[in-house]
Design an enzyme around this catalytic site. Structure first.
Site, short mmCIF file in Angstrom:
data_model
loop_
_atom_site.label_atom_id
_atom_site.label_comp_id
_atom_site.label_asym_id
_atom_site.label_seq_id
_atom_site.Cartn_x
_atom_site.Cartn_y
_atom_site.Cartn_z
N HIS A 40 -8.83 1.46 -1.66
CA HIS A 40 -8.75 0.28 -0.80
C HIS A 40 -8.30 0.65 0.62
O HIS A 40 -8.74 0.04 1.59
CB HIS A 40 -7.74 -0.72 -1.36
CG HIS A 40 -8.19 -1.43 -2.60
ND1 HIS A 40 -9.26 -2.29 -2.63
CD2 HIS A 40 -7.69 -1.42 -3.87
CE1 HIS A 40 -9.41 -2.78 -3.85
NE2 HIS A 40 -8.48 -2.26 -4.62
N HIS B 201 3.44 -2.40 -6.18
CA HIS B 201 3.02 -2.29 -4.79
C HIS B 201 4.26 -2.39 -3.91
O HIS B 201 5.27 -2.97 -4.29
CB HIS B 201 1.97 -3.34 -4.43
CG HIS B 201 0.59 -2.93 -4.81
ND1 HIS B 201 -0.27 -2.31 -3.94
CD2 HIS B 201 -0.07 -3.03 -5.99
CE1 HIS B 201 -1.41 -2.04 -4.56
NE2 HIS B 201 -1.32 -2.47 -5.81
#
Length: 354
Positions: free
Chosen positions: A21, A202
């Site tokens: 990503h 995250h």
């Protein structure tokens, strides 16, 4: 007081999947081989590789990859001698055919990912992965969006389909340490003792490593992390940092810290076209509880329509958008543009809505 782990942790690297990503899915095969070789030399247990959105994620909606999933998987499989090759599948994006092709290319671990309240859509994929003999993992994304008890029931569904491990997946980087603790305790209450658990963090609130440590304290078996935190949003728990912390805590992890440190700085960090860090935009992801991979899409929409990325992200969080709704980011941007124009007494420019 929480008991300290005595077992060896399973270290799952996600640099070549979630990290995709961060560079818009543009890993070259040479990048993949270099990173996989370094991770293998450092003795991680598995290396996940695919488009950032999993098998068959390469698309107009998610972004096209520089190579196919099978090319990336084969490149890793040809490189490693110790680590197992893992991949990710989102039901509705990837198919059973894709899973079989990934297996034939060398993948031996699959994480079947659903939204945290939609485990029921994973059944056929989990069952088929078990038929193939794969190490089969349930992956409950956006785990902050439901309660610990409800999340545990979804984990139990995945277990009933055959998942050998189920993950708490903090896709938005929005969970606090107590949130993580409560979710793993809820898992422990309902899952069989032999079913493993995992943590995918995250770093949007700078808690990626802390949350992973809390998870292990609560009995978590597997920890996801990535070199230099390479991942969506502010990235994942940085692998080299987590291993350093685990080493200081006396935990068994089996990895070579210095090899990981070198790989993070010498191989991975130079690939970042946008620094993977906590900044205004990535902090907004964690604050608003937004899917981390929305970042680059929101930045593109903001640039196109002359809006603030943070404004788009906060509105996405307010609307409780989830992974798979990337197409709605432009809709949100247009709504914000129309609202701003209405407040200014102006019409939305026709070019903006074309």
């Amino acid at each position: 007081m929480t008991a300290q782990p005595t077992k060896k942790l399973y270290i799952s690297d996600v640099t070549l999947r979630d990290g995709s990503h961060a560079i818009r899915h543009q890993y070259s095969l040479e990048h993949v081989r270099r990173i996989a070789a370094a991770l293998d030399a450092a003795r991680v247990d598995s290396i996940e590789v695919a488009h950032g959105d999993g098998l068959s994620g390469s698309s107009f909606n998610y972004g096209f990859g520089a190579h196919t999933d099978l090319e990336w998987i084969a490149a890793v499989a040809e490189t490693v001698r110790h680590a197992r090759v893992a991949t990710l599948l989102l039901p509705g994006v990837g198919t059973l055919h894709d899973l079989r092709a990934a297996y034939d290319a060398g993948a031996r671990v699959v994480r079947v990912a659903t939204h945290c309240t939609e485990a029921d859509v994973s059944r056929q994929h989990i069952e088929y992965a078990r038929e193939l003999g794969m190490d089969t993992v349930g992956f409950l994304m956006m785990s902050h969006m439901t309660t610990p008890a409800a999340l545990a029931q979804q984990a139990k569904l995945m277990e009933s389909y055959g998942a050998q491990c189920v993950y708490v997946v903090d896709s938005g980087g929005a969970l606090g340490m107590q949130d993580v603790r409560e979710r793993f305790r809820a898992f422990k209450d309902v899952l069989r003792p032999e079913t493993q658990t995992g943590m995918h963090a995250h770093h949007n609130l700078s808690l990626g490593v802390a949350n992973s440590i809390v998870a292990v304290e609560e009995g978590c078996d597997r920890v996801d992390a990535s070199l230099a935190g390479m991942g969506a949003g502010a990235g994942n728990a940085p692998l080299e940092v987590f291993i350093a912390a685990a080493e200081r805590l006396g935990w068994q992890h089996g990895c070579d810290l210095y090899t990981l440190m070198d790989a993070a700085d010498d191989i991975v960090r130079p690939l970042q076209d946008r620094p993977v860090r906590v900044d205004r935009e990535t902090l907004a992801l964690g604050y608003a509880g937004v899917y981390s991979s929305f970042l680059r899409h929101a930045e593109a929409a903001a640039a196109r329509y002359g809006l603030g990325t943070v404004d788009i992200l906060v509105e996405l969080g307010r609307r409780r958008m989830v992974g798979g709704q990337e197409d709605m980011i432009v809709d949100v941007a247009l709504d914000l543009l129309a609202r701003r124009s209405a407040q200014a007494g102006q019409a939305v420019p026709s070019a903006a809505v074309a």
